[in-house]
Design a protein around this motif. Structure first.
Motif, short mmCIF file in Angstrom:
data_model
loop_
_atom_site.label_atom_id
_atom_site.label_comp_id
_atom_site.label_asym_id
_atom_site.label_seq_id
_atom_site.Cartn_x
_atom_site.Cartn_y
_atom_site.Cartn_z
N UNK A 42 0.83 -1.20 0.00
CA UNK A 42 0.00 0.00 0.00
C UNK A 42 0.87 1.25 0.00
N UNK A 43 1.96 1.21 0.76
CA UNK A 43 2.88 2.36 0.80
C UNK A 43 3.56 2.55 -0.55
N UNK A 44 3.94 1.45 -1.19
CA UNK A 44 4.54 1.55 -2.52
C UNK A 44 3.60 2.25 -3.49
N UNK A 45 2.32 1.88 -3.39
CA UNK A 45 1.33 2.47 -4.30
C UNK A 45 1.17 3.96 -4.03
N UNK A 46 1.14 4.33 -2.74
CA UNK A 46 0.92 5.73 -2.37
C UNK A 46 2.11 6.62 -2.71
N UNK A 47 3.32 6.08 -2.57
CA UNK A 47 4.51 6.89 -2.83
C UNK A 47 4.97 6.79 -4.28
N UNK A 48 4.27 6.01 -5.08
CA UNK A 48 4.67 5.81 -6.47
C UNK A 48 4.49 7.10 -7.26
N UNK A 49 5.50 7.44 -8.04
CA UNK A 49 5.44 8.63 -8.90
C UNK A 49 5.37 8.16 -10.35
N UNK A 107 3.84 4.86 -16.34
CA UNK A 107 4.14 3.68 -15.53
C UNK A 107 3.10 3.56 -14.42
N UNK A 108 2.82 2.35 -14.03
CA UNK A 108 1.79 2.11 -13.01
C UNK A 108 2.40 1.51 -11.75
N UNK A 125 5.63 7.80 -14.30
CA UNK A 125 6.60 8.33 -15.27
C UNK A 125 6.01 8.22 -16.66
N UNK A 126 6.06 9.31 -17.38
CA UNK A 126 5.50 9.33 -18.73
C UNK A 126 6.45 8.66 -19.71
N UNK A 127 5.90 7.90 -20.63
CA UNK A 127 6.70 7.36 -21.74
C UNK A 127 5.78 7.14 -22.94
N UNK A 128 6.38 7.02 -24.10
CA UNK A 128 5.64 6.91 -25.36
C UNK A 128 6.10 5.69 -26.13
#
Length: 921
Positions: free
Chosen positions: A181-188, A464-465, A190-193
């Protein structure tokens, strides 16, 4: 006469048929005794001596076994072939020895992996003695679980009101869920194409290729990070000429998975059948104990608690015969497959979970089983047969494509896969949590230097998810990988986490609840070592070494207790502010997420200079302002939902506008749980209309349509057929209901409140009216589970006002939370009814005893007053006697104080009874 003791009455009945008249087979009904749920049942000061107490419901079973043994020449202990089974045999033997019931009686221990006539008779011919090393491993595990539960849980109660318990394995499993749950909350993100070209061969066959390189350099998934970069590549590809650079086709094989272990069975049943681990084990137990087929009761699968993946050679040959007959010789491999377990710290390597007779096809046994048993048996049968089938043969094709734009060359790649021979895939393919399709599409025929035409070029934006939350299956898999706990305990560990409301199931995923996160934060802050994955796995490894005769079990306990008791002692001096500071730091991303305006996430929204902080109240944790009592702002622990800042208060999510009133509709957090609200509270005005969200519905799943439906409650759903007056539906204190005048009937399923129709509503009301007052369960005839072997009364499971319950017609026992009516079996029902009967008897006995004690106390008081005069005169004549009397009085007062202390400890211990029982505690 030989007496055989097994664990369950169903098993006893079957085995008695196999063995004949010279044997009497009795059931212990599981464990006959346990550590009492009070302080002092394991005493570290007395070298970890353990006090065992016969369970009230087991007293009769023990007496029956003792009676039978007195007239027998041999006692055969035939409990399950694992540590728990060995422990049950040891408990039975130790209890009978203390009762002196084994004079001149020979004692043997036998185990069998399947309840079939051949397996049972073979086991009886190969008796052994109880394996003391396995018993020692059980004793060590039981003592560890007890000491952690009864030592750590009171610390939680003192420092974190509202927390229920902590356990050795339970706490580590909870940490896994909370860490995710912490990993999900602190996840930032990242944009990619990605750039995908749809190309066509000269024959017009289309396929897709991805950009993988440019100017001799590789382009990986995240290398194109902006829309500008992607657009530049797209412009080049829009004008490029394409041709095939290289075509490579490689043969590949996919091999079948081994037959099931306990863990993999739970994982696959969860993924493919939607069964919780506890449900899977309950159904597997019934398949193991057997069902009547052709006039004979036979066990349908082998023992379901195992780490082993090997199969008996005769079973392997049986599988190969079935494969050849049902699928053809091409599907039978030249050499039988052998598997080795990969599980960390795998204990007693029994045979894999498999059908006892592989020639017994699922379609042939379906008519003897219920729907759930049929589905699970079919899953086990398919996995077992597939494990001995030929591998699937594939051809994987990779096509490299050159896109030329003047002097520049861009590299694209297309991949495809063709199944040349399906092998085991014709029968079985392992389920996946991520629902990703491993099989690539077939590519059209191509050769090097073939020109290709461009159809379209797509530049796609991605982010990224975060890692997904654990499902029950993936958590079991992760625990097994880390060596935490044992497969046979995973189901109970997960059930305890749900029962304690530390986690909840939402969309088949485990979501850490605030209560669970608080407990994990506290343990990580002050007992970090004891929730570390490596420490817990190492402790499991030590238990395995005990069972292998390698180390002394009491030395393991001494080493553990020395450090653990010291760590617990250090928490006594913790101040509340220290605890809160640690929890605020650990839970910061969850309870104080960054604000969009960049402001201080802990700033109080209600006053100018207040700082929000975690507070601990009588009923649990909440967020409050540092300026209390001047500022009384509070909210629930969870961070405000998305959509805050749009005019709503923290913890509010705006759903839209009510088309009739024009007021905003929102989902909010309340003291008694989430609810929906119409409009806002106006100063001096009436409270806005509100409605509770049905239990089992996630606040995140509530949309505007559902909210408006809930706000319309109570609503009229029908007219009474006799009176013509309305039947209303609403949500009350005990959940959803329908009402006609003063008659109320529970709907039963919370999610039916918005969809219940006229016919069902009328049926519920009429049934309730015809049942008359004072009768529980209404007109529900229930489902008969079987007959009580003692009273011969039918045992029925019914739906009642307060939920499902079981009854023998006289005693009603409500099903515990988490146990559904569909999942109850006869054995569990009898256990619940016996417990209810015992509790009633205990209450009466206590009352009578209380009167007797009071009477006795009054008599003693009168005697004491009479004696006081003679004592006083004696004291005048001889002063040393008075001194001696005082010393006696002081000595006598000590046990009384000790007794009082112990009574308090017992009261505390009773609350942590579940905390100290088993690894799931």
């Amino acid at each position: 006469m030989k007496v055989v003791v097994v664990e369950s009455p169903a098993k006893a009945k079957t085995i008695n048929k196999y063995l004949g008249r010279d044997y009497e087979v009795l059931a212990s009904f599981g464990h006959i005794r346990d550590l009492p749920a009070k302080d002092g049942s394991v005493d570290p000061e007395a070298d970890f001596s353990m006090i065992w107490e016969i369970d009230s419901r087991s007293t009769k079973h023990v007496a029956e076994i003792a009676r039978a043994v007195k007239g027998a020449d041999t006692l055969i202990l035939a409990t399950d072939p694992d540590r728990e089974g060995e422990a049950i045999s040891w408990h039975v033997l130790d209890t009978l020895q203390k009762k002196r019931a084994l004079k001149d009686v020979k004692v043997e221990r036998v185990t069998f992996n399947a309840i079939t006539k051949e397996s049972v008779q073979k086991a009886m011919a190969q008796p052994r003695q109880i394996d003391q090393a396995l018993v020692d491993a059980y004793l060590a595990r039981r003592a560890l679980d007890y000491l952690v539960g009864f030592t750590l849980s009171p610390v939680l109660w003192r420092k974190l009101p509202g927390s229920r318990s902590a356990g050795r394995v339970q706490s580590v499993a909870l940490r896994l869920v909370c860490d995710r749950e912490r990993e999900i909350e602190t996840f930032v993100p990242r944009e990619y194409w990605s750039l995908v070209a749809t190309l066509a061969t000269q024959d017009g066959a289309q396929f897709e290729a991805r950009l993988v390189g440019a100017d001799g350099k590789k382009i990986t998934r995240l290398d194109i990070g902006t829309g500008e970069e992607a657009e530049a590549f797209k412009r080049d590809l829009d004008i490029a000429s394409f041709n095939v650079a290289k075509v490579e086709a490689k043969p590949a094989k996919r091999h079948p998975q081994p037959p099931f272990t306990t863990s993999t069975l739970q994982q696959e049943a969860s993924r493919k059948l939607g069964m919780a681990p506890a449900q899977t084990m309950r159904i597997a137990q019934r398949l193991y104990e057997g069902t009547e087929i052709g006039g004979e009761t036979v066990g349908l699968i082998t023992y379901m608690r195992t780490d082993g993946v090997d199969m008996d050679p005769s079973a392997v040959q049986g599988a190969r015969r079935v494969i050849g007959r049902e699928y053809g010789e091409a599907y039978v491999p030249g050499v039988p497959r052998k598997y080795a377990t990969k599980a960390k710290n795998a204990q007693e390597a029994h045979e894999a979970v498999r059908p006892t007779d592989l020639a017994r096809l699922p379609g042939q046994v379906a008519r003897y089983l219920d729907a759930e048993q049929t589905r699970l048996y079919e899953l086990i049968w398919k996995r077992t047969i597939a494990s001995q089938m030929e591998s699937a043969e594939l051809e994987r094709t990779t096509v490299d494509i050159a896109a030329k734009v003047g002097p520049r060359v861009l590299d694209l790649r297309a991949t495809g896969q063709v199944v040349k021979f399906d092998g085991f895939l014709t029968l079985y393919q392992e389920g996946r949590d991520d629902e990703e399709d491993e099989d690539a599409k077939r590519l059209p025929p191509m050769s090097a230097d073939d020109p290709l035409s461009r159809k379209r070029i797509a530049a796609n934006q991605h982010f990224t998810e975060p890692p997904p939350r654990y499902s029950e299956a993936s958590l079991v898999k992760r625990m097994e990988e880390l060596g935490i706990g044992r497969p046979s305990t995973y189901a109970s560990v997960l059930q305890v986490l749900k029962d304690r409301e530390y986690v909840a199931i939402e969309k088949k995923r485990l979501v850490a609840q605030d209560k669970g996160r608080i407990v994990t934060a506290f343990l990580e802050a002050f007992f970090k070592r004891y929730v570390e994955y490596d420490f817990t796995a190492d402790l499991e490894a030590q238990l395995d070494r005990i069972s292998n005769h390698e180390i002394d079990w009491k030395q393991v306990l001494r080493d553990f207790w020395q450090d653990f008791s010291a760590a617990v002692g250090e928490t006594k001096d913790l101040r509340t502010t220290q605890v809160l500071d640690a929890l605020n730091d650990y839970l910061g991303p969850h309870i104080f997420p960054p604000r969009e305006d960049g402001g201080n996430p802990r700033a109080c929204p209600s006053c100018a200079d207040g700082i929000l902080s975690l507070k601990i109240g009588r009923y649990g944790s909440f967020i409050g302002c540092s300026n209390y009592p001047e500022c009384r702002y509070t909210r629930q622990l969870s961070a405000p939902a998305d959509g805050d800042g749009e005019g709503g208060q923290p913890g509010t999510r705006i759903l839209g506008t009510d088309p009739q009133s024009g007021l905003e509709v929102s989902v909010r957090d309340g003291r008694f749980g989430p609810f929906v609200q119409l409009g806002e509270q106006q100063e001096g005005g009436e409270k806005p209309k509100r409605s509770s969200i049905p239990k089992g519905t996630s606040p995140g799943d509530v949309d505007l349509e559902m909210a408006l439906g809930l706000l319309s409650l109570p609503r009229e759903v029908a007219k009474h057929p006799e009176t013509g007056e309305p039947i209303m539906a609403g949500i009350g204190r005990y959940g959803p209901y329908v009402q006609h005048k003063r008659t109320y009937a529970n709907i039963g399923r919370d999610d039916e409140i918005l969809s219940i129709g006229a016919n069902r509503a009328i049926d519920l009301i009429v049934t309730k009216e015809t049942q008359g007052p004072g009768r529980r369960g209404g007109g529900d005839p229930g489902r008969e589970l079987g007959k009580d072997p003692e009273s011969e009364k039918p045992i029925v499971v019914k739906s009642g006002r307060y939920g499902p319950y079981v009854t023998d017609g006289k005693t009603n026992a409500t099903l515990p939370k988490g146990l559904e009516a569909e999942g109850i079996d006869l054995e569990k029902a009898i256990e619940l009814i016996r417990a209810k009967q015992a509790s009633k008897g205990g209450a009466k006995g206590g009352k009578a005893a209380g009167k007797k004690t009071a009477s006795k106390a009054a008599t003693s008081k009168a005697s004491a007053s009479k004696a006081s005069a003679s004592k006083a005169s004696a004291a005048k004549e001889k002063k040393p006697a008075a001194k001696k009397s005082a010393a006696k009085s002081k000595a006598a007062s000590k046990p009384a104080a000790s007794k009082t202390t112990k009574a308090k400890a017992t009261k505390t211990g009773s609350n942590s009874a579940e905390a100290g029982s088993g690894e799931g505690a």
